[in-house]
Design a protein around this motif. Structure first.
Motif, PDB file in Angstrom:
ATOM      1  N   GLY A  65       0.780  -1.300   0.115  1.00 27.84           N
ATOM      2  CA  GLY A  65      -0.082  -0.050   0.079  1.00 27.84           C
ATOM      3  C   GLY A  65       0.745   1.048   0.057  1.00 27.84           C
ATOM      4  N   ALA A  66       0.764   2.141   0.962  1.00 27.10           N
ATOM      5  CA  ALA A  66       1.385   3.224   1.076  1.00 27.10           C
ATOM      6  C   ALA A  66       2.690   3.257   1.842  1.00 27.10           C
ATOM      7  CB  ALA A  66       0.635   4.588   1.703  1.00 27.10           C
ATOM      8  N   LYS A  67       3.110   1.928   2.293  1.00 30.53           N
ATOM      9  CA  LYS A  67       4.205   1.747   3.067  1.00 30.53           C
ATOM     10  C   LYS A  67       5.390   1.067   2.286  1.00 30.53           C
ATOM     11  CE  LYS A  67       1.420  -0.549   6.032  1.00 30.53           C
ATOM     12  NZ  LYS A  67       0.918  -1.417   6.936  1.00 30.53           N
ATOM     13  N   VAL A  68       6.570   1.676   2.441  1.00 36.98           N
ATOM     14  CA  VAL A  68       7.728   1.062   1.957  1.00 36.98           C
ATOM     15  C   VAL A  68       8.276   0.179   3.281  1.00 36.98           C
ATOM     16  CG1 VAL A  68       9.986   1.203   1.016  1.00 36.98           C
ATOM     17  CG2 VAL A  68       8.396   2.852   0.300  1.00 36.98           C
ATOM     18  N   LEU A  69       8.376  -1.230   3.041  1.00 34.73           N
ATOM     19  CA  LEU A  69       8.682  -1.808   4.237  1.00 34.73           C
ATOM     20  C   LEU A  69      10.271  -2.063   4.479  1.00 34.73           C
ATOM     21  CD1 LEU A  69       6.227  -4.933   3.426  1.00 34.73           C
ATOM     22  CD2 LEU A  69       5.934  -2.952   4.880  1.00 34.73           C
ATOM     23  N   ASN A  70      10.950  -1.643   5.848  1.00 28.89           N
ATOM     24  CA  ASN A  70      11.957  -1.922   5.821  1.00 28.89           C
ATOM     25  C   ASN A  70      12.280  -3.074   6.542  1.00 28.89           C
ATOM     26  OD1 ASN A  70      13.029   0.830   5.249  1.00 28.89           O
ATOM     27  ND2 ASN A  70      12.260   1.748   7.298  1.00 28.89           N
ATOM     28  N   ASP A  71      11.431  -3.792   7.118  1.00 30.09           N
ATOM     29  CA  ASP A  71      11.379  -5.158   7.684  1.00 30.09           C
ATOM     30  C   ASP A  71      10.894  -5.903   6.734  1.00 30.09           C
ATOM     31  OD1 ASP A  71      12.728  -4.284   9.996  1.00 30.09           O
ATOM     32  OD2 ASP A  71      10.884  -3.981  11.081  1.00 30.09           O
ATOM     33  N   VAL A  72      11.496  -6.666   5.814  1.00 35.62           N
ATOM     34  CA  VAL A  72      10.852  -7.485   4.874  1.00 35.62           C
ATOM     35  C   VAL A  72       9.898  -8.500   5.153  1.00 35.62           C
ATOM     36  CG1 VAL A  72      11.367  -9.051   2.845  1.00 35.62           C
ATOM     37  CG2 VAL A  72      13.110  -7.019   3.547  1.00 35.62           C
ATOM     38  N   VAL A  73       8.770  -8.455   4.839  1.00 35.80           N
ATOM     39  CA  VAL A  73       7.491  -9.168   5.033  1.00 35.80           C
ATOM     40  C   VAL A  73       7.452 -10.056   3.894  1.00 35.80           C
ATOM     41  CG1 VAL A  73       5.027  -9.200   5.283  1.00 35.80           C
ATOM     42  CG2 VAL A  73       6.662  -7.083   6.538  1.00 35.80           C
TER      43      VAL A  73
END
Length: 92
Positions: A65-73
């Protein structure tokens, strides 16, 4: 990718996961020397989440969505009314 030919040659529609409400593309980053060798992008217009089938085991979610993930999910769900991106990310 710097030319239309690069895009035509390396971006393909994932017909198994695309519908009238969700469009999914596969991008071959390796062909143009991208750090992310394989990328899957889902454009979900539905008001609900959608499960993307047959994700390569190496793909991890990098944008939700609007989140760039730093902790890879790593999961196979495309967020509602948004773009979700998975990629083969180099290990540090």
């Amino acid at each position: 990718m710097t030319t239309a030919d690069d895009i035509f040659d390396n971006v393909t529609l994932d017909t198994a996961n695309s519908t009238d409400e969700i469009v999914v593309f596969d991008i071959n980053g390796a062909a143009v020397g991208d750090e992310w060798s394989s990328i899957k992008v889902a454009f979900n217009s539905k008001k609900t989440s959608v499960t993307i089938s047959n994700l390569d085991a190496q793909l991890v979610k990098v944008v939700d969505g609007a989140k760039v993930l730093n902790d890879v999910v790593d999961n196979d769900v495309a967020a509602p009314q948004s773009v979700t991106i998975w990629a083969v990310v180099p290990q540090e």
